[in-house]
Design a protein around this motif. Structure first.
Motif, PDB file in Angstrom:
ATOM      1  N   LEU A 135      43.744  40.726  40.288  1.00  0.00           N
ATOM      2  CA  LEU A 135      43.504  39.299  40.089  1.00  0.00           C
ATOM      3  C   LEU A 135      43.104  38.624  41.400  1.00  0.00           C
ATOM      4  CD1 LEU A 135      43.654  36.790  38.246  1.00  0.00           C
ATOM      5  CD2 LEU A 135      46.068  36.600  38.857  1.00  0.00           C
ATOM      6  N   ALA A 136      43.804  38.956  42.488  1.00  0.00           N
ATOM      7  CA  ALA A 136      43.484  38.343  43.772  1.00  0.00           C
ATOM      8  C   ALA A 136      42.097  38.748  44.252  1.00  0.00           C
ATOM      9  CB  ALA A 136      44.536  38.736  44.809  1.00  0.00           C
ATOM     10  N   ALA A 137      41.744  40.029  44.050  1.00  0.00           N
ATOM     11  CA  ALA A 137      40.429  40.495  44.491  1.00  0.00           C
ATOM     12  C   ALA A 137      39.311  39.865  43.666  1.00  0.00           C
ATOM     13  CB  ALA A 137      40.356  42.018  44.387  1.00  0.00           C
ATOM     14  N   ASP A 138      39.561  39.645  42.391  1.00  0.00           N
ATOM     15  CA  ASP A 138      38.518  39.112  41.520  1.00  0.00           C
ATOM     16  C   ASP A 138      38.391  37.595  41.620  1.00  0.00           C
ATOM     17  OD1 ASP A 138      36.619  39.619  39.176  1.00  0.00           O
ATOM     18  OD2 ASP A 138      38.003  38.168  38.284  1.00  0.00           O
ATOM     19  N   SER A 139      39.457  36.916  42.011  1.00  0.00           N
ATOM     20  CA  SER A 139      39.462  35.451  41.967  1.00  0.00           C
ATOM     21  C   SER A 139      38.400  34.843  42.872  1.00  0.00           C
ATOM     22  CB  SER A 139      40.841  34.919  42.358  1.00  0.00           C
ATOM     23  OG  SER A 139      41.821  35.331  41.438  1.00  0.00           O
ATOM     24  N   GLY A 140      38.276  35.381  44.094  1.00  0.00           N
ATOM     25  CA  GLY A 140      37.294  34.816  45.013  1.00  0.00           C
ATOM     26  C   GLY A 140      35.880  34.936  44.493  1.00  0.00           C
ATOM     27  N   VAL A 141      35.537  36.127  43.997  1.00  0.00           N
ATOM     28  CA  VAL A 141      34.195  36.336  43.450  1.00  0.00           C
ATOM     29  C   VAL A 141      33.982  35.497  42.199  1.00  0.00           C
ATOM     30  CG1 VAL A 141      32.610  38.069  42.533  1.00  0.00           C
ATOM     31  CG2 VAL A 141      34.141  38.662  44.411  1.00  0.00           C
ATOM     32  N   ARG A 142      35.006  35.409  41.348  1.00  0.00           N
ATOM     33  CA  ARG A 142      34.866  34.670  40.096  1.00  0.00           C
ATOM     34  C   ARG A 142      34.676  33.180  40.361  1.00  0.00           C
ATOM     35  NH1 ARG A 142      33.200  37.372  36.609  1.00  0.00           N
ATOM     36  NH2 ARG A 142      34.740  38.932  37.189  1.00  0.00           N
ATOM     37  N   LEU A 143      35.437  32.631  41.290  1.00  0.00           N
ATOM     38  CA  LEU A 143      35.308  31.203  41.577  1.00  0.00           C
ATOM     39  C   LEU A 143      33.966  30.898  42.231  1.00  0.00           C
ATOM     40  CD1 LEU A 143      36.682  28.498  41.382  1.00  0.00           C
ATOM     41  CD2 LEU A 143      37.875  28.974  43.530  1.00  0.00           C
ATOM     42  N   THR A 144      33.503  31.807  43.091  1.00  0.00           N
ATOM     43  CA  THR A 144      32.179  31.628  43.678  1.00  0.00           C
ATOM     44  C   THR A 144      31.096  31.650  42.606  1.00  0.00           C
ATOM     45  OG1 THR A 144      32.886  32.652  45.750  1.00  0.00           O
ATOM     46  CG2 THR A 144      30.528  32.572  45.326  1.00  0.00           C
ATOM     47  N   GLY A 145      31.215  32.584  41.655  1.00  0.00           N
ATOM     48  CA  GLY A 145      30.257  32.622  40.547  1.00  0.00           C
ATOM     49  C   GLY A 145      30.314  31.372  39.698  1.00  0.00           C
ATOM     50  N   ALA A 146      31.520  30.834  39.492  1.00  0.00           N
ATOM     51  CA  ALA A 146      31.644  29.591  38.726  1.00  0.00           C
ATOM     52  C   ALA A 146      30.987  28.427  39.459  1.00  0.00           C
ATOM     53  CB  ALA A 146      33.120  29.288  38.459  1.00  0.00           C
ATOM     54  N   LEU A 147      31.161  28.369  40.786  1.00  0.00           N
ATOM     55  CA  LEU A 147      30.479  27.330  41.567  1.00  0.00           C
ATOM     56  C   LEU A 147      28.963  27.445  41.430  1.00  0.00           C
ATOM     57  CD1 LEU A 147      32.582  27.333  44.857  1.00  0.00           C
ATOM     58  CD2 LEU A 147      32.279  25.387  43.314  1.00  0.00           C
ATOM     59  N   TYR A 148      28.470  28.672  41.473  1.00  0.00           N
ATOM     60  CA  TYR A 148      27.029  28.887  41.308  1.00  0.00           C
ATOM     61  C   TYR A 148      26.560  28.421  39.936  1.00  0.00           C
ATOM     62  CZ  TYR A 148      22.879  31.553  39.968  1.00  0.00           C
ATOM     63  OH  TYR A 148      21.657  31.923  39.472  1.00  0.00           O
TER      64      TYR A 148
END
Length: 253
Positions: free
Chosen positions: A175-188
């Protein structure tokens, strides 16, 4: 560095609207008669920057949270279910969603549902949750085959502990590893949606809308494009740096 890159855009996004006056007009379009000049309709760029981050940040955060609230249980149930037909019933529809490009989903939504922040949150959640479900299904499948979990089942541990508590505790690093990428993708996605006119009006105070609407005057008044674009990029990069640092610290401990 990561904390600094995250803190500045977040402070501007969350606290900025409190310092914006009702009248933001400072003259004609793309005029250098204020600190950062004026935008395409003559509004003060600095006031637009202060007012324009809340929708981007809050929608991205809310959509990411909803993606995990839906996707994590979906993937875990698919992996832990004994009849494998349940796994197929849950995961095969997601393959269809993954096959559709996210920008196409945004355009179709703009055509069918029209603009609106609830629509935007729903679309970003719909685009993200199939990926979340597949990632956590894969993590749960590995956990389901562990001897420790088999021992818990043989000892008569409850379904709650074997299917929810133990897998959930074991997937914290995922979850911690995926959260950063997921939130960045959501911002995009949120920025792309605002750029396409989904979610917010075309003249709204929004960082992505500012980039879109002011690019025609980029060489006359570059700050109206550069400042909101830099804030979006800084927030995305900073989030990944913060999560990477947290993972390295957790691994060392």
């Amino acid at each position: 560095m990561g904390a600094l890159l995250v803190t500045v855009p977040l402070l501007l996004a969350l606290a900025g609207p409190w310092f914006v006056p009702d009248d933001r007009t400072r003259g004609g379009p793309f005029m250098p008669n204020s600190w950062l000049g004026t935008d395409f309709v003559g509004r003060d760029v600095w006031h637009q920057v202060l007012a324009g981050g809340r929708t981007v940040v809050l929608v991205a955060l809310l959509a990411t949270l909803l993606s995990y609230l839906v996707g994590v249980p979906w993937g875990v149930v698919a992996a832990m279910s004994r009849p494998r037909v349940v796994d197929d019933l849950l995961m095969r529809p997601l393959d269809l969603l993954l096959a559709v490009p996210s920008l196409l989903v945004l355009i179709l939504t703009a055509t069918i549902a029209g603009p609106g922040l609830p629509v935007l949150v729903g679309v970003v959640t719909l685009v993200n949750f199939p990926d979340v479900a597949r990632i956590f299904r894969g993590a749960a499948l590995e956990i389901a085959g562990r001897p420790a979990l088999e021992a818990m089942r043989l000892q008569g541990e409850s379904w709650w502990r074997t299917s929810i508590v133990y897998p959930g505790r074991s997937m914290v690093r995922t979850l911690a590893a995926d959260s950063g990428v997921r939130l960045t993708g959501a911002l995009y996605l949120v920025a792309s949606a605002s750029f396409l006119g989904v979610g917010v009006p075309p003249d709204a105070a929004d960082w992505a809308v500012m980039v879109d609407r002011n690019r025609v005057g980029l060489f006359l008044q570059p700050w109206a494009v550069v400042v909101p674009a830099v804030l979006i990029v800084a927030l995305s990069v900073g989030l990944n740096l913060v999560f990477d640092r947290a993972l390295r610290a957790e691994a060392r401990s």
